[in-house]
Design a protein around this motif. Structure first.
Motif, mmCIF file in Angstrom:
data_model
loop_
_atom_site.group_PDB
_atom_site.id
_atom_site.type_symbol
_atom_site.label_atom_id
_atom_site.label_comp_id
_atom_site.label_asym_id
_atom_site.label_seq_id
_atom_site.Cartn_x
_atom_site.Cartn_y
_atom_site.Cartn_z
ATOM 1 N N THR A 1 -32.484 38.915 0.460
ATOM 2 C CA THR A 1 -32.873 37.565 0.629
ATOM 3 C C THR A 1 -31.475 37.065 0.864
ATOM 4 O O THR A 1 -31.420 35.650 1.563
ATOM 5 C CB THR A 1 -33.328 37.165 -0.677
ATOM 6 O OG1 THR A 1 -34.519 37.642 -1.071
ATOM 7 C CG2 THR A 1 -33.464 35.557 -1.054
ATOM 8 N N LEU A 2 -30.341 37.338 0.074
ATOM 9 C CA LEU A 2 -29.145 36.664 0.474
ATOM 10 C C LEU A 2 -28.591 36.620 2.009
ATOM 11 O O LEU A 2 -27.957 35.804 2.119
ATOM 12 C CB LEU A 2 -27.986 37.514 -0.388
ATOM 13 C CG LEU A 2 -28.136 37.104 -2.019
ATOM 14 C CD1 LEU A 2 -26.973 37.939 -2.705
ATOM 15 C CD2 LEU A 2 -27.808 35.569 -2.212
ATOM 16 N N THR B 1 -32.518 26.219 -2.495
ATOM 17 C CA THR B 1 -31.830 27.657 -2.397
ATOM 18 C C THR B 1 -32.132 28.507 -3.681
ATOM 19 O O THR B 1 -32.640 29.509 -3.637
ATOM 20 C CB THR B 1 -30.165 27.182 -2.507
ATOM 21 O OG1 THR B 1 -30.043 26.582 -1.192
ATOM 22 C CG2 THR B 1 -29.586 28.843 -2.298
ATOM 23 N N GLN B 2 -32.286 27.658 -4.835
ATOM 24 C CA GLN B 2 -32.875 28.349 -5.944
ATOM 25 C C GLN B 2 -34.055 28.886 -5.844
ATOM 26 O O GLN B 2 -34.357 30.108 -6.097
ATOM 27 C CB GLN B 2 -32.810 27.419 -7.046
ATOM 28 C CG GLN B 2 -32.907 27.925 -8.581
ATOM 29 C CD GLN B 2 -32.797 26.984 -9.618
ATOM 30 O OE1 GLN B 2 -33.703 26.880 -10.334
ATOM 31 N NE2 GLN B 2 -31.833 26.143 -9.584
ATOM 32 N N LEU C 1 -26.809 25.766 -7.505
ATOM 33 C CA LEU C 1 -27.573 25.809 -6.305
ATOM 34 C C LEU C 1 -28.607 24.787 -6.270
ATOM 35 O O LEU C 1 -29.145 24.294 -7.390
ATOM 36 C CB LEU C 1 -28.468 27.113 -6.401
ATOM 37 C CG LEU C 1 -27.553 28.445 -6.604
ATOM 38 C CD1 LEU C 1 -28.582 29.715 -6.664
ATOM 39 C CD2 LEU C 1 -26.921 28.677 -5.434
ATOM 40 N N GLY D 1 -25.381 30.187 1.910
ATOM 41 C CA GLY D 1 -25.070 29.149 0.961
ATOM 42 C C GLY D 1 -24.849 29.500 -0.537
ATOM 43 O O GLY D 1 -24.121 28.684 -1.292
ATOM 44 N N ALA D 2 -25.718 30.753 -0.785
ATOM 45 C CA ALA D 2 -25.696 30.877 -2.142
ATOM 46 C C ALA D 2 -24.429 31.735 -2.658
ATOM 47 O O ALA D 2 -24.279 32.004 -3.883
ATOM 48 C CB ALA D 2 -27.094 31.594 -2.423
ATOM 49 N N ALA E 1 -35.778 29.982 -3.112
ATOM 50 C CA ALA E 1 -35.604 30.946 -2.107
ATOM 51 C C ALA E 1 -35.107 32.056 -2.864
ATOM 52 O O ALA E 1 -35.394 33.421 -2.498
ATOM 53 C CB ALA E 1 -35.041 30.531 -0.967
ATOM 54 N N LEU E 2 -33.944 32.093 -3.475
ATOM 55 C CA LEU E 2 -33.102 33.137 -4.222
ATOM 56 C C LEU E 2 -33.997 33.845 -5.192
ATOM 57 O O LEU E 2 -34.076 34.944 -5.267
ATOM 58 C CB LEU E 2 -31.939 32.724 -4.924
ATOM 59 C CG LEU E 2 -30.947 33.719 -5.518
ATOM 60 C CD1 LEU E 2 -30.406 34.489 -4.480
ATOM 61 C CD2 LEU E 2 -29.928 32.986 -6.208
ATOM 62 N N SER F 1 -30.140 35.652 4.112
ATOM 63 C CA SER F 1 -30.544 34.488 4.990
ATOM 64 C C SER F 1 -30.205 33.275 4.074
ATOM 65 O O SER F 1 -30.640 32.250 4.528
ATOM 66 C CB SER F 1 -32.151 34.695 5.091
ATOM 67 O OG SER F 1 -32.791 34.693 3.766
ATOM 68 N N LEU F 2 -29.462 33.468 3.161
ATOM 69 C CA LEU F 2 -28.986 32.370 2.104
ATOM 70 C C LEU F 2 -27.446 32.312 2.106
ATOM 71 O O LEU F 2 -26.954 32.362 0.931
ATOM 72 C CB LEU F 2 -29.635 32.494 0.942
ATOM 73 C CG LEU F 2 -31.065 32.301 0.791
ATOM 74 C CD1 LEU F 2 -31.592 32.401 -0.542
ATOM 75 C CD2 LEU F 2 -31.463 30.920 1.249
#
Length: 224
Positions: A103-104, A17-18, A13, A109-110, A20-21, A106-107
């Motif tokens: 959270t995921l 991203t990291q 990540l 890409g993770a 935020a996750l 909105s992410l």
């Protein structure tokens, strides 16, 4: 020099991203043999291993079946219907499952990185189950060493060095047998010139082709 570890979630990540996750995650230090999750546990958390080693296993009456060992970068949950227990002092980042799922959203890409890491853990568990069902102990040991050699082996003095950082007891748990049986089989392979011990949890592989052939061979009568 090793490149990106495909099984390490945090390495896959980018920094934003990291960060935020991991919002809402907290660091936790675990002692050896600490139970992090169980089939009847009420905790509903997700954790990422920072260091150490954590064992995931099933238990029925007096028998235990190790599904996998989690190491740095692995992600897992406390509500998988398996026991989750440290085998050495470990450090994890722990967060609430529902908050992470929110959270995921909105992410996006993770997701690929998480799926890749979880897929690796699942694949390893399926190999363990398959080996327990269809291979004898010698075949399971050969397949384990052959697979780890492909992942972690490195050239060393004309051969290959395999550093597992696993105790014989850990290998035995993973193979569903006893420490004595694993030691006996390793000694047999040493006498046959396939490998030799190079310290705790380390082996010099002298004949990788024979090791691979043995891992693919027909089943024999079980040794344990």
């Amino acid at each position: 020099m090793k490149g990106l570890d495909p099984g390490n979630l945090l390495e896959r990540l980018d920094a934003l991203t990291q960060a935020a996750l991991l919002q809402g995650f907290h660091q936790r230090q675990l002692v050896e043999n600490e139970l992090l999750g169980s089939p009847n546990g009420e905790r509903d958390s997700v954790f990422i291993v920072c260091s150490g080693r954590i064992r995931v296993f099933l238990a029925f009456e007096d028998k235990e079946y190790t599904l996998t060992f989690l190491e740095a970068g692995d992600i897992y949950s406390t509500h998988s219907l398996a026991y989750v227990q440290t085998v050495r002092p470990s450090e994890v980042l722990m967060g609430d499952t529902s908050r992470m799922m929110a959270t995921l959203r909105s992410l996006p890409g993770a997701f690929p990185a998480i799926i890749r890491v979880l897929g690796g853990t699942l694949a390893n568990s399926m190999r363990v189950i398959e080996d327990l069902a269809f291979r004898d102990v010698e075949g399971r040991l050969a397949r384990f060493l052959d697979g780890m050699l492909m992942r972690k082996g490195r050239p060393h003095q004309g051969g290959l060095r395999l550093e597992l950082d696993l105790r014989t007891e850990d290998i035995a748990r993973l193979l569903g047998t006893t420490r004595q049986t694993v030691s006996s089989l390793i000694n047999r392979m040493a006498r046959e010139g396939i490998l030799s011990r190079a310290g705790n949890g380390a082996f010099d592989i002298h004949d990788a082709e024979r090791l691979h052939a043995r891992s693919q061979g027909p089943a024999k009568v079980s040794d344990g």
